[in-house]
Scaffold this motif. Structure first.
Motif, PDB file in Angstrom:
ATOM      1  N   GLY A  75       0.821  -1.209   0.000  1.00 43.27           N
ATOM      2  CA  GLY A  75       0.000   0.000   0.000  1.00 43.27           C
ATOM      3  C   GLY A  75       0.852   1.255   0.000  1.00 43.27           C
ATOM      4  O   GLY A  75       0.569   2.223  -0.706  1.00 43.27           O
ATOM      5  N   LEU A  76       1.922   1.234   0.790  1.00 45.23           N
ATOM      6  CA  LEU A  76       2.847   2.368   0.824  1.00 45.23           C
ATOM      7  C   LEU A  76       3.514   2.552  -0.534  1.00 45.23           C
ATOM      8  O   LEU A  76       3.574   3.676  -1.053  1.00 45.23           O
ATOM      9  N   LEU A  77       3.994   1.458  -1.119  1.00 50.33           N
ATOM     10  CA  LEU A  77       4.661   1.543  -2.423  1.00 50.33           C
ATOM     11  C   LEU A  77       3.695   2.003  -3.509  1.00 50.33           C
ATOM     12  O   LEU A  77       4.064   2.779  -4.394  1.00 50.33           O
ATOM     13  N   ARG A  78       2.452   1.545  -3.412  1.00 42.79           N
ATOM     14  CA  ARG A  78       1.425   1.974  -4.374  1.00 42.79           C
ATOM     15  C   ARG A  78       1.162   3.472  -4.228  1.00 42.79           C
ATOM     16  O   ARG A  78       1.027   4.192  -5.218  1.00 42.79           O
ATOM     17  N   GLY A  79       1.111   3.960  -2.976  1.00 40.84           N
ATOM     18  CA  GLY A  79       0.909   5.383  -2.743  1.00 40.84           C
ATOM     19  C   GLY A  79       2.050   6.215  -3.311  1.00 40.84           C
ATOM     20  O   GLY A  79       1.817   7.237  -3.969  1.00 40.84           O
ATOM     21  N   ILE A  80       3.281   5.767  -3.075  1.00 41.28           N
ATOM     22  CA  ILE A  80       4.438   6.480  -3.618  1.00 41.28           C
ATOM     23  C   ILE A  80       4.409   6.447  -5.142  1.00 41.28           C
ATOM     24  O   ILE A  80       4.622   7.472  -5.805  1.00 41.28           O
ATOM     25  N   GLY A  81       4.106   5.279  -5.702  1.00 46.92           N
ATOM     26  CA  GLY A  81       4.032   5.150  -7.157  1.00 46.92           C
ATOM     27  C   GLY A  81       2.954   6.040  -7.762  1.00 46.92           C
ATOM     28  O   GLY A  81       3.175   6.688  -8.787  1.00 46.92           O
ATOM     29  N   ALA A 109      -0.638  17.313  -6.964  1.00 49.40           N
ATOM     30  CA  ALA A 109      -0.957  15.994  -7.509  1.00 49.40           C
ATOM     31  C   ALA A 109      -0.131  14.903  -6.841  1.00 49.40           C
ATOM     32  O   ALA A 109      -0.633  13.795  -6.614  1.00 49.40           O
ATOM     33  N   VAL A 110       1.119  15.208  -6.512  1.00 51.59           N
ATOM     34  CA  VAL A 110       1.962  14.220  -5.834  1.00 51.59           C
ATOM     35  C   VAL A 110       1.365  13.872  -4.471  1.00 51.59           C
ATOM     36  O   VAL A 110       1.238  12.702  -4.109  1.00 51.59           O
ATOM     37  N   VAL A 111       0.968  14.890  -3.713  1.00 54.54           N
ATOM     38  CA  VAL A 111       0.394  14.657  -2.376  1.00 54.54           C
ATOM     39  C   VAL A 111      -0.911  13.875  -2.492  1.00 54.54           C
ATOM     40  O   VAL A 111      -1.122  12.894  -1.759  1.00 54.54           O
ATOM     41  N   LEU A 112      -1.758  14.268  -3.410  1.00 54.91           N
ATOM     42  CA  LEU A 112      -3.040  13.587  -3.567  1.00 54.91           C
ATOM     43  C   LEU A 112      -2.851  12.162  -4.070  1.00 54.91           C
ATOM     44  O   LEU A 112      -3.601  11.258  -3.696  1.00 54.91           O
ATOM     45  N   GLY A 113      -1.830  11.953  -4.880  1.00 54.69           N
ATOM     46  CA  GLY A 113      -1.508  10.601  -5.334  1.00 54.69           C
ATOM     47  C   GLY A 113      -1.076   9.697  -4.187  1.00 54.69           C
ATOM     48  O   GLY A 113      -1.389   8.512  -4.175  1.00 54.69           O
ATOM     49  N   GLY A 117      -3.330   6.570  -3.829  1.00 58.74           N
ATOM     50  CA  GLY A 117      -2.602   5.358  -4.159  1.00 58.74           C
ATOM     51  C   GLY A 117      -2.595   4.362  -3.023  1.00 58.74           C
ATOM     52  O   GLY A 117      -2.665   3.153  -3.241  1.00 58.74           O
ATOM     53  N   PHE A 118      -2.521   4.862  -1.798  1.00 52.23           N
ATOM     54  CA  PHE A 118      -2.569   3.974  -0.640  1.00 52.23           C
ATOM     55  C   PHE A 118      -3.859   3.164  -0.631  1.00 52.23           C
ATOM     56  O   PHE A 118      -3.878   2.007  -0.241  1.00 52.23           O
ATOM     57  N   LEU A 119      -4.946   3.791  -1.077  1.00 52.07           N
ATOM     58  CA  LEU A 119      -6.250   3.127  -1.086  1.00 52.07           C
ATOM     59  C   LEU A 119      -6.450   2.209  -2.291  1.00 52.07           C
ATOM     60  O   LEU A 119      -7.305   1.334  -2.259  1.00 52.07           O
ATOM     61  N   GLY A 120      -5.683   2.426  -3.359  1.00 53.08           N
ATOM     62  CA  GLY A 120      -5.789   1.553  -4.528  1.00 53.08           C
ATOM     63  C   GLY A 120      -5.841   2.323  -5.832  1.00 53.08           C
ATOM     64  O   GLY A 120      -6.175   3.508  -5.860  1.00 53.08           O
ATOM     65  N   TRP A 121      -5.511   1.632  -6.903  1.00 55.77           N
ATOM     66  CA  TRP A 121      -5.465   2.271  -8.217  1.00 55.77           C
ATOM     67  C   TRP A 121      -6.838   2.754  -8.676  1.00 55.77           C
ATOM     68  O   TRP A 121      -6.937   3.752  -9.397  1.00 55.77           O
ATOM     69  N   ALA A 122      -7.886   2.068  -8.279  1.00 54.24           N
ATOM     70  CA  ALA A 122      -9.235   2.519  -8.651  1.00 54.24           C
ATOM     71  C   ALA A 122      -9.531   3.886  -8.027  1.00 54.24           C
ATOM     72  O   ALA A 122     -10.168   4.737  -8.654  1.00 54.24           O
ATOM     73  N   THR A 123      -9.047   4.107  -6.804  1.00 53.10           N
ATOM     74  CA  THR A 123      -9.251   5.396  -6.144  1.00 53.10           C
ATOM     75  C   THR A 123      -8.444   6.481  -6.848  1.00 53.10           C
ATOM     76  O   THR A 123      -8.919   7.607  -7.002  1.00 53.10           O
TER      77      THR A 123
END
Length: 171
Positions: A75-81, A109-113, A117-123
């Motif tokens: 989840g962390l890596l997805r958020g960073i990505g 956009a980076v912050v919002l990503g 991203g932590f919540l998932g790609w659909a979010t």
């Protein structure tokens, strides 16, 4: 996001309760920064670094703590990505056509990503889509009511924030 936080806080497991409290605090930070940045962008057409940079640092730290507590490093890596992806795409748009997106929007956009991203790609996808749909709808109304023309500049930050907030609440 709200049911997820509620589930964590009421789980009874110490790590999950603490993670839920950290996410709740992160939601409060989101609200305070989002409101401040929206008002500033609406009145001054800028998103100041003195708010964006600390918000990014707090968000990254919060997500690191929550990921460790929940054992959710993906989840962390997805958020960073997602933060990097959203930021790079906005930076490309900024470089291709500077009047279209400001550098504050790129950093926002980076912050919002990170959050989405932590919540998932659909979010992430929902946040981006909703942001552009909301901005487009408002622009269309302003054009139809002749309160704006095609050269009128609209601040995009409030739409990014609102679209992201809706996507996170719906997640």
């Amino acid at each position: 996001m709200i049911p997820f936080i509620g589930d964590l806080i009421t789980s009874g497991a110490a790590a999950e309760v603490l993670a839920g409290m950290v996410l709740l605090l992160g939601g409060m930070v989101f609200a305070v920064c989002a409101i401040a940045l929206s008002f500033i962008d609406l009145t001054e057409h800028r998103l100041p670094n003195r708010i964006l940079y600390p918000w990014a640092a707090v968000t990254a730290g919060m997500l690191l703590v929550v990921s460790v507590l929940l054992g959710d490093i993906p989840g962390l890596l997805r958020g960073i990505g997602a933060g990097l992806l959203w930021g790079v795409l906005f930076l490309i748009a900024r470089l291709a056509h500077p009047p279209s997106i400001g550098m504050g929007d790129v950093k926002l956009a980076v912050v919002l990503g990170l959050y989405t991203g932590f919540l998932g790609w659909a979010t992430v996808a929902a946040a981006v889509l909703l942001s552009f749909l909301l901005a487009g709808a408002v622009a269309l109304v302003l054009l139809l009511t002749r309160q704006a023309d095609r050269r009128t500049r609209l601040p995009f930050g409030p739409f990014l924030i609102l679209g992201t907030a809706i996507a996170m609440i719906a997640a």
